[in-house]
Design an enzyme around this catalytic site. Structure first.
Site, PDB file in Angstrom:
ATOM      1  N   LYS A 180      -7.147  -0.336  11.658  1.00 51.72           N
ATOM      2  CA  LYS A 180      -7.036  -0.924   9.843  1.00 51.72           C
ATOM      3  C   LYS A 180      -5.383  -0.146  10.232  1.00 51.72           C
ATOM      4  CE  LYS A 180      -6.180  -1.492   5.734  1.00 51.72           C
ATOM      5  NZ  LYS A 180      -5.096  -0.364   5.166  1.00 51.72           N
ATOM      6  N   HIS A 187      -1.951  10.646  -0.567  1.00 54.14           N
ATOM      7  CA  HIS A 187      -2.124   9.443  -0.578  1.00 54.14           C
ATOM      8  C   HIS A 187      -2.044   8.719  -2.175  1.00 54.14           C
ATOM      9  CE1 HIS A 187      -3.315   5.111   1.214  1.00 54.14           C
ATOM     10  NE2 HIS A 187      -4.432   5.059   0.332  1.00 54.14           N
ATOM     11  N   GLU A 206       0.710  -0.953   0.273  1.00 57.28           N
ATOM     12  CA  GLU A 206      -0.057   0.021   0.219  1.00 57.28           C
ATOM     13  C   GLU A 206       0.927   1.472   0.154  1.00 57.28           C
ATOM     14  OE1 GLU A 206      -2.901  -0.489   2.762  1.00 57.28           O
ATOM     15  OE2 GLU A 206      -3.147   2.317   3.036  1.00 57.28           O
ATOM     16  N   ASP A 248       4.576 -14.587  11.300  1.00 54.69           N
ATOM     17  CA  ASP A 248       2.845 -14.813  11.254  1.00 54.69           C
ATOM     18  C   ASP A 248       2.286 -13.195  11.260  1.00 54.69           C
ATOM     19  OD1 ASP A 248       0.694 -14.847  11.300  1.00 54.69           O
ATOM     20  OD2 ASP A 248       0.794 -17.745  12.108  1.00 54.69           O
TER      21      ASP A 248
HETATM   22  P1  NAD Z   1       9.517 -23.028  15.813  1.00 55.30           P
HETATM   23  O1  NAD Z   1       9.001 -24.015  16.388  1.00 55.30           O
HETATM   24  O2  NAD Z   1       9.671 -22.773  14.683  1.00 55.30           O
HETATM   25  O3  NAD Z   1      10.802 -22.335  17.053  1.00 55.30           O
HETATM   26  C1  NAD Z   1      11.000 -21.608  18.581  1.00 55.30           C
HETATM   27  C2  NAD Z   1      11.430 -23.120  19.176  1.00 55.30           C
HETATM   28  O4  NAD Z   1      12.998 -22.278  18.746  1.00 55.30           O
HETATM   29  C3  NAD Z   1      11.119 -23.022  20.206  1.00 55.30           C
HETATM   30  O5  NAD Z   1      10.688 -24.075  20.146  1.00 55.30           O
HETATM   31  C4  NAD Z   1      12.535 -23.255  20.775  1.00 55.30           C
HETATM   32  O6  NAD Z   1      13.112 -24.740  20.688  1.00 55.30           O
HETATM   33  C5  NAD Z   1      13.750 -23.306  19.499  1.00 55.30           C
HETATM   34  N1  NAD Z   1      14.622 -21.797  19.970  1.00 55.30           N
HETATM   35  C6  NAD Z   1      15.423 -22.234  19.823  1.00 55.30           C
HETATM   36  N2  NAD Z   1      16.448 -20.120  20.415  1.00 55.30           N
HETATM   37  C7  NAD Z   1      15.208 -20.328  20.797  1.00 55.30           C
HETATM   38  C8  NAD Z   1      15.006 -18.210  21.827  1.00 55.30           C
HETATM   39  N3  NAD Z   1      16.277 -17.629  21.837  1.00 55.30           N
HETATM   40  N4  NAD Z   1      14.333 -18.179  22.227  1.00 55.30           N
HETATM   41  C9  NAD Z   1      13.090 -19.099  21.927  1.00 55.30           C
HETATM   42  N5  NAD Z   1      12.717 -20.607  21.693  1.00 55.30           N
HETATM   43  C10 NAD Z   1      14.002 -21.184  20.590  1.00 55.30           C
HETATM   44  O7  NAD Z   1       8.408 -22.033  16.039  1.00 55.30           O
HETATM   45  P2  NAD Z   1       7.363 -21.485  16.741  1.00 55.30           P
HETATM   46  O8  NAD Z   1       7.701 -19.591  17.357  1.00 55.30           O
HETATM   47  O9  NAD Z   1       6.832 -22.176  18.119  1.00 55.30           O
HETATM   48  O10 NAD Z   1       5.656 -21.063  15.843  1.00 55.30           O
HETATM   49  C11 NAD Z   1       5.475 -20.132  15.049  1.00 55.30           C
HETATM   50  C12 NAD Z   1       5.289 -21.493  13.920  1.00 55.30           C
HETATM   51  O11 NAD Z   1       3.924 -21.458  13.967  1.00 55.30           O
HETATM   52  C13 NAD Z   1       4.898 -19.758  12.792  1.00 55.30           C
HETATM   53  O12 NAD Z   1       5.301 -20.099  11.230  1.00 55.30           O
HETATM   54  C14 NAD Z   1       3.601 -19.928  12.979  1.00 55.30           C
HETATM   55  O13 NAD Z   1       2.586 -19.407  11.417  1.00 55.30           O
HETATM   56  C15 NAD Z   1       2.963 -20.902  13.585  1.00 55.30           C
HETATM   57  N6  NAD Z   1       1.504 -21.476  14.147  1.00 55.30           N
HETATM   58  C16 NAD Z   1       0.995 -20.534  14.430  1.00 55.30           C
HETATM   59  C17 NAD Z   1      -0.903 -20.859  14.836  1.00 55.30           C
HETATM   60  C18 NAD Z   1      -1.872 -19.639  15.279  1.00 55.30           C
HETATM   61  O14 NAD Z   1      -0.739 -18.532  15.317  1.00 55.30           O
HETATM   62  N7  NAD Z   1      -2.857 -20.005  15.570  1.00 55.30           N
HETATM   63  C19 NAD Z   1      -0.637 -22.024  14.543  1.00 55.30           C
HETATM   64  C20 NAD Z   1       0.107 -22.987  14.799  1.00 55.30           C
HETATM   65  C21 NAD Z   1       0.837 -22.963  13.607  1.00 55.30           C
END
Ligand code: NAD
Length: 428
Positions: free
Chosen positions: A268, A382, A82, A284
């Site tokens: 928005k 805009h 946008e 996300d």
């Molecule tokens: P992930 O599992 O890829 O990474 C998280 C993992 O990274 C942690 O569990 C940990 O083991 C590791 N890690 C390493 N260094 C870390 C640090 N400094 N701090 C924290 N963790 C560290 O991702 P995630 O963040 O658990 O999940 C995000 C993804 O899930 C996004 O892609 C999202 O789109 C997706 N998702 C979202 C939903 C929702 O929002 N409802 C549902 C399902 C999946």
């Protein structure tokens, strides 16, 4: 369309899939080539990220400038299609610098995992049984993510509540997980699944859903700044007194407070800035959007995510508070090459710091929209950018884009048909 052509589509290579869709949708060679051009992501990575990939799609990657947050300068990558958003955020940030920029704060990165239990006999007994075994449940959850625990995160607490519904009484466990620098959805979902058998045993019920809540209200980020009335006056090039601008912005803001039709657009505008940084950093944006709007209506009434008031000096004070579930690790933050570059440009050390930067951008964006709407009207700035897009749509190339868009803006007639007419005149 011949649907049988899609059998086993997901198993094919992107090139094979593209060939199929090219034939079915009668794409020209040129159109198919557009999908093949994959930018920095590359077809191979894209194909590993989602299903049925035939190409990639890009956003412009712009930089939000002039942001001074807690005394530190930030250059803020913003990915958005946008026009005006990046310019508006930078403009607000520049005006806010005159009073020391943004001050921010945030909660610990705690996400809520929900486990829905049904079929238990007695809610109070089931609740008691869970609470008596709290430590055991928490440690079972933490067994699932030793990496997160090693960084100081992990499940920290749990809460039990009751939901009455048409299909029966439900016991809902909220598992509170400190996800450190992650967005946390995968981490939390895995933990929720891990503790479900134990919860079934303790409640003698059955578990249905085990999933993170996007209403991340334990993970709020806040930003605040002051826009001085003298600065506001200067921003209108003296067309309006500073006091008038403050009054106009407050009047505009109070419509959002009292009217959901305006409030949706008000929020928005905030999300224009928020999402642009969320996308730039590979996070996300649907999760952040869901969190923001559910938080905005948490009182039962849909409210603005920002607040404004006039201080004793007559200056405008702006504040924002919203859940921002983002990470600097995990998800696509490390798989999207430009997201890694964005994080380097930002220079943030933690997800908490990133969430505060995003809050400041949301506030800046909202202020810019309110100021423009309440003073000159949003269309001027805009439309100038919009006119360029329309000129391109009408087929203008190179110098023609500027010429066509300027003429349409001067005439206050911005449309593809007018752009085509002007193009014809220019090309004569
Ligand atoms: P992930 O599992 O890829 O990474 C998280 C993992 O990274 C942690 O569990 C940990 O083991 C590791 N890690 C390493 N260094 C870390 C640090 N400094 N701090 C924290 N963790 C560290 O991702 P995630 O963040 O658990 O999940 C995000 C993804 O899930 C996004 O892609 C999202 O789109 C997706 N998702 C979202 C939903 C929702 O929002 N409802 C549902 C399902 C999946």
């Amino acid at each position: 369309m011949d649907n049988s052509k899609f059998s086993g589509f997901y198993k094919k290579s992107p090139e094979e899939r593209l060939k199929i869709i090219k034939e079915l949708a009668k794409l020209t060679d040129e159109e198919a080539e557009i999908l093949k051009k994959t930018g920095s992501l590359g077809m191979e990575t894209a194909d590993r990220m989602i299903e049925n990939v035939v190409g990639t799609s890009e956003f412009p990657f712009g930089l939000g400038l002039h942001f001074l947050i807690n005394g530190k300068d930030y250059v803020i990558p913003m990915c958005i299609e946008e026009p005006s958003v990046v310019a508006a955020a930078s403009f607000s940030a520049k005006l806010a610098r005159e009073s020391g920029g943004f001050k921010t704060s945030s909660d610990d990165p705690v996400m809520i995992g929900q486990i829905q239990i049904m079929g238990f006999k007695n809610f109070q007994k089931a609740k008691k049984s869970i609470l008596n075994n709290k430590e055991k449940i928490i440690s079972k959850a933490n067994e699932r993510d030793s990496v997160l625990v090693s960084f100081g995160g992990g499940a920290k607490d749990l809460e039990v509540m009751k939901v009455d519904s048409k299909v029966g009484e439900m016991l809902i466990v909220h598992l509170l997980v400190d996800v450190r620098d992650a967005m946390g959805a995968n981490a939390v979902n895995t933990m929720c699944e891990g503790i479900s058998p134990l919860l079934e045993e303790l409640t003698r019920g059955y578990v249905r859903l085990r999933i993170i809540s996007n209403l991340a209200d334990r993970r709020l980020a806040r930003a605040k700044t002051i826009w001085k009335k003298e600065v506001l006056e200067k921003s209108t090039k003296g067309m309006m007194k500073g006091e008038e601008v403050v009054k106009a912005i407050l009047e505009a803001y109070h419509l959002a407070v009292n009217d959901p039709y305006r409030c949706a657009t008000h929020n928005k505008g905030i999300m224009n800035g928020v999402d642009a940084v969320v996308i730039a950093t590979g996070n996300d944006f649907r999760a952040v959007e869901a969190g923001a709007h559910s938080f905005a209506s948490i009182t039962g009434k849909y409210k603005p995510l920002t607040k404004y008031h006039k201080n004793r000096e007559g200056d405008l004070v702006g504040e924002i508070e919203l859940p921002i579930a983002i990470g600097t690790v995990g998800g696509a933050t490390r798989t999207k090459p430009e997201a890694k570059v964005a994080l380097k440009i930002l220079g943030v050390k933690t997800a908490k710091e990133l969430s505060e930067v995003i809050a400041a951008v949301g506030l800046a964006q909202n202020f810019a929209a309110l100021r423009a709407l309440a003073t000159e009207g949003i269309q001027r700035g805009h439309m100038r950018l919009h006119a360029k897009n329309i000129a391109i749509t009408a087929g203008a190339k190179g110098d023609e884009i500027e010429k066509v868009s300027n003429k349409m803006t001067d005439e206050k007639n911005i449309s593809v048909s007018r752009a085509k007419e002007i193009l014809k005149e220019i090309r004569k």
